[in-house]
Design a protein around this motif. Structure first.
Motif, PDB file in Angstrom:
ATOM      1  N   ILE A  29       0.672  -1.126  -0.184  1.00  0.00           N
ATOM      2  CA  ILE A  29       0.031   0.099  -0.101  1.00  0.00           C
ATOM      3  C   ILE A  29       0.786   1.313   0.261  1.00  0.00           C
ATOM      4  O   ILE A  29       1.978   1.162   0.441  1.00  0.00           O
ATOM      5  CB  ILE A  29      -0.978   0.072   1.336  1.00  0.00           C
ATOM      6  N   ASN A  30       0.243   2.249  -0.623  1.00  0.00           N
ATOM      7  CA  ASN A  30       1.001   3.643  -0.203  1.00  0.00           C
ATOM      8  C   ASN A  30       0.692   4.258   1.290  1.00  0.00           C
ATOM      9  O   ASN A  30       1.234   4.996   1.554  1.00  0.00           O
ATOM     10  CB  ASN A  30       0.286   4.629  -1.369  1.00  0.00           C
ATOM     11  N   ASN A  31      -0.702   3.968   1.302  1.00  0.00           N
ATOM     12  CA  ASN A  31      -1.017   4.521   2.633  1.00  0.00           C
ATOM     13  C   ASN A  31      -2.267   3.784   2.994  1.00  0.00           C
ATOM     14  O   ASN A  31      -3.043   2.896   2.378  1.00  0.00           O
ATOM     15  CB  ASN A  31      -1.495   6.129   2.713  1.00  0.00           C
ATOM     16  N   LEU A  32      -2.993   4.135   4.328  1.00  0.00           N
ATOM     17  CA  LEU A  32      -3.969   3.512   4.840  1.00  0.00           C
ATOM     18  C   LEU A  32      -4.843   4.667   5.534  1.00  0.00           C
ATOM     19  O   LEU A  32      -4.209   5.552   6.272  1.00  0.00           O
ATOM     20  CB  LEU A  32      -3.626   2.402   5.968  1.00  0.00           C
ATOM     21  N   ILE A  47      -8.150  10.111   9.487  1.00  0.00           N
ATOM     22  CA  ILE A  47      -6.835  10.113   9.678  1.00  0.00           C
ATOM     23  C   ILE A  47      -6.138   9.341   8.357  1.00  0.00           C
ATOM     24  O   ILE A  47      -6.452   8.249   8.148  1.00  0.00           O
ATOM     25  CB  ILE A  47      -6.236   9.518  11.075  1.00  0.00           C
ATOM     26  N   LEU A  48      -5.048   9.614   8.091  1.00  0.00           N
ATOM     27  CA  LEU A  48      -4.234   8.813   7.071  1.00  0.00           C
ATOM     28  C   LEU A  48      -2.739   8.519   7.699  1.00  0.00           C
ATOM     29  O   LEU A  48      -2.249   9.539   7.977  1.00  0.00           O
ATOM     30  CB  LEU A  48      -4.118   9.830   5.744  1.00  0.00           C
ATOM     31  N   ILE A  49      -2.371   7.407   7.547  1.00  0.00           N
ATOM     32  CA  ILE A  49      -1.016   7.152   7.632  1.00  0.00           C
ATOM     33  C   ILE A  49      -0.237   6.526   6.671  1.00  0.00           C
ATOM     34  O   ILE A  49      -0.848   5.717   5.824  1.00  0.00           O
ATOM     35  CB  ILE A  49      -0.890   5.980   9.047  1.00  0.00           C
ATOM     36  N   ARG A  50       0.769   7.123   6.392  1.00  0.00           N
ATOM     37  CA  ARG A  50       1.717   6.615   5.216  1.00  0.00           C
ATOM     38  C   ARG A  50       2.575   5.183   5.372  1.00  0.00           C
ATOM     39  O   ARG A  50       2.370   5.002   6.761  1.00  0.00           O
ATOM     40  CB  ARG A  50       2.951   7.413   4.895  1.00  0.00           C
ATOM     41  N   SER A  51       2.871   4.556   4.406  1.00  0.00           N
ATOM     42  CA  SER A  51       3.335   3.278   4.416  1.00  0.00           C
ATOM     43  C   SER A  51       4.727   3.305   5.258  1.00  0.00           C
ATOM     44  O   SER A  51       4.888   2.316   5.745  1.00  0.00           O
ATOM     45  CB  SER A  51       3.526   2.512   3.042  1.00  0.00           C
ATOM     46  N   ASN A  52       5.329   4.545   5.189  1.00  0.00           N
ATOM     47  CA  ASN A  52       6.499   4.496   6.074  1.00  0.00           C
ATOM     48  C   ASN A  52       6.463   5.001   7.520  1.00  0.00           C
ATOM     49  O   ASN A  52       7.460   5.356   8.506  1.00  0.00           O
ATOM     50  CB  ASN A  52       7.683   5.389   5.356  1.00  0.00           C
ATOM     51  N   GLU A  53       5.090   5.328   7.882  1.00  0.00           N
ATOM     52  CA  GLU A  53       4.828   5.671   9.350  1.00  0.00           C
ATOM     53  C   GLU A  53       4.393   4.279  10.101  1.00  0.00           C
ATOM     54  O   GLU A  53       3.674   3.741   9.716  1.00  0.00           O
ATOM     55  CB  GLU A  53       3.953   6.685   9.185  1.00  0.00           C
ATOM     56  N   GLY A  94      -0.486  -0.103  -4.077  1.00  0.00           N
ATOM     57  CA  GLY A  94       0.442   0.061  -5.008  1.00  0.00           C
ATOM     58  C   GLY A  94       0.513   1.754  -5.700  1.00  0.00           C
ATOM     59  O   GLY A  94       0.130   2.441  -4.964  1.00  0.00           O
ATOM     60  N   GLY A  95       0.695   1.992  -6.837  1.00  0.00           N
ATOM     61  CA  GLY A  95       0.096   3.229  -7.341  1.00  0.00           C
ATOM     62  C   GLY A  95      -1.085   3.471  -7.751  1.00  0.00           C
ATOM     63  O   GLY A  95      -1.024   4.671  -8.392  1.00  0.00           O
ATOM     64  N   SER A  96      -2.081   2.778  -7.576  1.00  0.00           N
ATOM     65  CA  SER A  96      -3.440   3.187  -7.748  1.00  0.00           C
ATOM     66  C   SER A  96      -4.126   4.116  -6.997  1.00  0.00           C
ATOM     67  O   SER A  96      -3.765   4.234  -5.971  1.00  0.00           O
ATOM     68  CB  SER A  96      -4.257   1.812  -7.857  1.00  0.00           C
ATOM     69  N   GLU A  97      -4.889   5.032  -7.434  1.00  0.00           N
ATOM     70  CA  GLU A  97      -5.435   6.105  -6.637  1.00  0.00           C
ATOM     71  C   GLU A  97      -6.991   5.479  -6.167  1.00  0.00           C
ATOM     72  O   GLU A  97      -7.526   6.131  -5.508  1.00  0.00           O
ATOM     73  CB  GLU A  97      -5.791   7.362  -7.512  1.00  0.00           C
ATOM     74  N   LYS A  98      -7.209   4.284  -6.505  1.00  0.00           N
ATOM     75  CA  LYS A  98      -8.391   3.744  -6.121  1.00  0.00           C
ATOM     76  C   LYS A  98      -8.337   3.208  -4.777  1.00  0.00           C
ATOM     77  O   LYS A  98      -7.275   2.892  -4.360  1.00  0.00           O
ATOM     78  CB  LYS A  98      -8.852   2.378  -7.030  1.00  0.00           C
ATOM     79  N   LEU A  99      -9.291   3.521  -4.045  1.00  0.00           N
ATOM     80  CA  LEU A  99      -9.424   3.099  -2.757  1.00  0.00           C
ATOM     81  C   LEU A  99     -10.089   1.714  -2.438  1.00  0.00           C
ATOM     82  O   LEU A  99     -11.251   1.482  -3.001  1.00  0.00           O
ATOM     83  CB  LEU A  99     -10.183   4.113  -1.624  1.00  0.00           C
ATOM     84  N   VAL A 100      -9.765   0.912  -1.584  1.00  0.00           N
ATOM     85  CA  VAL A 100     -10.201  -0.423  -1.486  1.00  0.00           C
ATOM     86  C   VAL A 100     -10.810  -0.352  -0.017  1.00  0.00           C
ATOM     87  O   VAL A 100      -9.945  -0.433   1.097  1.00  0.00           O
ATOM     88  CB  VAL A 100      -9.457  -1.595  -1.728  1.00  0.00           C
ATOM     89  N   PHE A 101     -11.871  -0.364   0.303  1.00  0.00           N
ATOM     90  CA  PHE A 101     -12.613  -0.513   1.697  1.00  0.00           C
ATOM     91  C   PHE A 101     -12.848  -1.772   2.344  1.00  0.00           C
ATOM     92  O   PHE A 101     -12.959  -2.598   1.596  1.00  0.00           O
ATOM     93  CB  PHE A 101     -13.889   0.384   1.618  1.00  0.00           C
ATOM     94  N   GLY A 102     -12.598  -1.781   3.593  1.00  0.00           N
ATOM     95  CA  GLY A 102     -12.933  -2.958   4.193  1.00  0.00           C
ATOM     96  C   GLY A 102     -14.301  -3.136   4.677  1.00  0.00           C
ATOM     97  O   GLY A 102     -15.292  -2.001   4.220  1.00  0.00           O
TER      98      GLY A 102
END
Lengths: 111, 119
Positions: A29-32, A47-53, A94-102
């Motif tokens: 993921i890029n972020n969650l 809230i958004l958390i980046r993959s490196n956080e 990945g690099g997609s701007e699409k969001l996948v929801f739980g």
């Protein structure tokens, strides 16, 4: 494909208690992101958390991200009745701007 | 800032008619908007990605002739449910990405949703 599986599906607590919701995902993921939805309403970005956080705070919210386990948690401290809502995690794959929801966690905070 | 509106908020229509739902970004420009569908007590399912000035990209299993998407300007996308049937009854939500956001975070701003009931 559906990913971002939250657990528990439903959580009922008393006002003042902490609420913890978990989310797992399957690909890189890029972020969650975490969103809140009141019944029959739109989504509110929390809230958004980046993959490196690894951890992020915003008011009474604390989010953690463990990319090795592909999981995240949302902690709401000192819950209030007004926190009653459904909470969803969402990921960009990945690099997609699409969001996948739980599937979401329905939180009920009893006064 | 970053407000997205939807209109109408609720609509009831008869089977066989078409319904148009508008999604507007009020204070930013959006080259990309997204349309989701949500069944009761379920999560959001992405239907299509709406691209300004070009054809929408539909997710697998979504009928493009059934759900017409038009993104005619940088602040407006419309979803038209054609020849609606009761099974099309659902909550439809749009979102938009701010084209001025260069942080690369892919943050989306959501509209309040439209409740469609087909009788």
């Amino acid at each position: 494909s559906q990913q971002g599986e939250e657990d528990p599906q439903a959580l009922s607590i008393q006002e003042g208690e902490n609420a913890t919701m978990n989310c797992s995902y399957k690909t890189s993921i890029n972020n969650l992101q975490w969103y809140r939805q009141n019944s029959g309403r739109g989504l509110v970005h929390l809230i958004l958390i980046r993959s490196n956080e690894r951890e992020k705070h915003s008011g009474r919210l604390r989010v953690t991200l463990d990319t090795s386990k592909k999981s995240s948690s949302l902690l709401i401290t000192a819950s209030r009745a007004a926190d009653t809502a459904s909470y969803f995690c969402a990921t960009n794959q990945g690099g997609s701007e699409k969001l996948v929801f739980g599937k979401g966690t329905k939180l009920t905070v009893n006064p | 800032g970053a407000v997205v509106s939807q209109h109408p908020s609720r609509v009831i229509c008869k089977s066989g008619t078409s319904v148009k739902i508008e999604c507007r970004s009020l204070d930013f420009q959006a080259t990309t908007m997204f349309w989701y569908r949500q069944f009761p007590k379920k999560s959001l399912m992405l239907m299509a990605t709406s691209n300004e000035g070009s054809k929408a990209t539909y997710e697998q299993g979504v009928e493009k002739d059934k759900f017409l998407i038009n993104h005619a300007s940088l602040t407006l996308s419309t979803l038209t449910v054609t020849s609606a049937h009761p099974e099309d009854s659902s909550f439809y939500i749009c979102s938009a990405r701010d084209m001025g956001d260069y942080r690369g975070l892919y943050e989306q701003y959501f509209g309040p949703g439209t409740r469609l009931t087909v009788t």
